[in-house]
Scaffold this active site. Structure first.
Site, PDB file in Angstrom:
ATOM      1  N   GLY A 149       0.777  -1.235   0.000  1.00 21.07           N
ATOM      2  CA  GLY A 149       0.000   0.000   0.000  1.00 21.07           C
ATOM      3  C   GLY A 149       0.808   1.284   0.000  1.00 21.07           C
ATOM      4  N   CYS A 266      10.246  -2.558  -9.459  1.00 19.82           N
ATOM      5  CA  CYS A 266      11.505  -2.390  -8.722  1.00 19.82           C
ATOM      6  C   CYS A 266      12.515  -3.378  -9.336  1.00 19.82           C
ATOM      7  CB  CYS A 266      11.321  -2.612  -7.228  1.00 19.82           C
ATOM      8  SG  CYS A 266      10.594  -4.203  -6.830  1.00 19.82           S
TER       9      CYS A 266
END
Ligand code: SAM
Length: 336
Positions: A149, A266
């Site tokens: 989140g 990422c």
């Protein structure tokens, strides 16, 4: 999906063929990476490959995002200062701070300010996608892979808790973590839904903007997790590619005309980044948009002899040895 299979197959032989010579073997042994990874780093970084691998052993500075849904950032700086933390503002993010100094106790994750949701511990590069998406206060926003989140709560912050965010997470254990973080951070404009992102197009809602912070190998997290030097095999990259492409296709189908889609990972793997967004440009006609004001390298337009659309240059790549962040990729695209 046939298109997707053909597209992946077209590049498969070149992308997954590795020339492992003595130089590659020597570097792999010296830095503890798998040989195929080193071969790819030589292709991505050329003579800087060794500098990149070395930088993966250096510790990244910790960072946090001040959460204006719960506090004022000046107040946070002062309170953290009193506890022995020294925060320094990062000019190219709206709410990002580097933690320059940390006391022995409390740890960054156990202060009262943390519990009260005044900040979220987050890598600097990970703050870029929500800022690039930059939703307005009355937008209907889709976050396709949301837990834990960090980016959902950042989007809510940028929207001043107005508008609506639909946040998807297919893993139910991770959904609980998402819900608890959103509650701690005071997020009130988000509906969390326990479904895989690729189901969303069947709901038939068109969103103003879409964030796909995609599941990935995490090859950008090498500086924070040394186990990743030997964890991901080529077949894992292939599996991630299929998930990434099917999520991207669902995201594009759920985006209204004129809406913006931000794709991020990422990971520094071109297989998971340029190869994926190039599909959106070539097959769906999405237009990439310039990302300004962030120190970063451009997206690759060529890798291992595979050429991507020139537009992919507008995507950005961040690296530990050049930008002092985790390895990251962000691409902003508009549906015409
Ligand atoms: N955006 C998150 C943040 O900033 O905190 C990080 C997301 S993480 C990179 C990817 C997430 O996608 C994981 O929580 C994973 O469980 C979830 N995931 C994996 N496959 C998915 C799918 N098909 N649909 C939705 N979520 C998925």
């Amino acid at each position: 999906m046939e298109d997707m299979d053909l597209y992946l197959k077209k590049h498969d032989e070149v992308l997954y063929h590795y020339d492992i010579d003595d130089h590659v073997r020597e570097l792999a042994r010296k830095y503890g990476f798998l040989e195929y990874m080193v071969e790819r780093y030589l292709n991505i970084f050329g003579s800087d490959a060794e500098i990149f691998m070395k930088s993966c052993s250096a510790q990244l500075k910790r960072s946090l995002r001040c959460n204006t849904l719960r506090t004022d950032c000046k107040k946070l700086e002062d309170r953290m200062n009193e506890r022995g933390f020294k925060l320094s503002k990062v000019s190219w993010t709206r709410y990002g701070y580097v933690v320059e100094n940390t006391p022995v106790r409390p740890t960054l994750g156990s202060t009262l300010e943390y519990m009260k949701g005044y900040y979220y511990i987050q890598g600097l590069a990970s703050m870029i996608p929500p800022e690039v998406l930059s939703p307005s206060e009355d937008d209907l926003v889709l976050d396709m892979a949301a837990s834990p989140g960090g980016k959902t709560s950042h989007l809510a912050q940028l929207m001043g808790n107005r508008g609506v965010i639909v946040a998807l997470e297919k893993n139910t254990a991770r959904l609980r973590r998402l819900n608890s973080n959103l509650a701690r951070l005071g997020v009130a404009n988000t509906i969390t839904v326990p479904i895989p992102g690729d189901y969303v197009s069947s709901i038939g809602i068109k969103f103003d903007s879409v964030l796909l912070d995609s599941p990935c190998s995490g090859e950008g997290l090498l500086p924070v997790d040394p186990s990743r030097r030997t964890k991901t095999l080529p077949q894992h990259l292939r599996e991630f590619q299929r998930v990434q492409l099917s999520l991207l296709i669902a995201g594009i189908r759920s985006l209204r005309k004129g809406g913006k889609l931000v794709y991020s990972t990422c990971s520094i793997a071109p297989e998971e980044n340029e190869v994926i967004v190039n599909f959106a440009v070539e097959k769906f006609g999405l237009r990439t948009e310039e990302i300004r004001g962030i120190p970063a390298d451009p997206g690759l337009v060529e890798y291992k002899g595979v050429r991507f659309s020139e537009d992919i240059k507008k995507c950005i790549r961040l690296y530990p040895h050049k930008h002092g962040t985790e390895g990251f990729f962000v691409c902003s695209m508009r549906k015409e």
